[in-house]
Write a protein that holds these residues in place. Structure first.
Motif: not given
Length: 122
Positions: A38-46, A95-101, A104-109
């Protein structure tokens, strides 16, 4: 995590059916031991979350089934393990939406959010 080929086909169809896909360059795909935390992906997902919904976890697209902070299409949302128990993204807590994002990010970038990349990609 093991996914059946049927499940993966459903995910690909759900994403491809409603969102433009980028080429493999710059997708940031990760899997298994290389999955982003989460901490690695957070800037992009935010950034994606802000562009897609202005950080509104209850957002509903007026012209499609996309809902929630990351604007998950219903077919994509229902294919994610993290979404279990919630029929649509907008009904799930943050929290569930963040986990789902992250799933999906880990599966498809970032390809599922390619249509809004002019807003969040730097």
């Amino acid at each position: 995590m093991f996914h059946s080929s049927r499940n993966l086909r459903q995910r690909a169809a759900g994403v491809a059916g409603g969102l433009a896909l980028l080429g493999t360059a710059g997708m940031g795909l990760a899997s298994g031991a290389n999955a982003a935390t989460w901490s690695q992906a957070k800037p992009t997902l935010d950034a994606i979350k802000f562009c897609e919904s202005s950080n509104n976890y209850q957002a509903q697209n007026p012209t499609s089934t996309a809902s929630g902070a990351y604007q998950f299409l219903d077919t994509t949302w229902q294919s994610l393990d993290a979404s279990a128990g919630y029929s649509r993204a907008k009904f799930a807590p943050a929290s569930v939406q963040d986990a789902a994002a992250l799933e999906l990010y880990n599966e498809m970038g970032t390809s599922p959010w390619a249509a809004s990349s002019s807003c969040w990609a730097k």
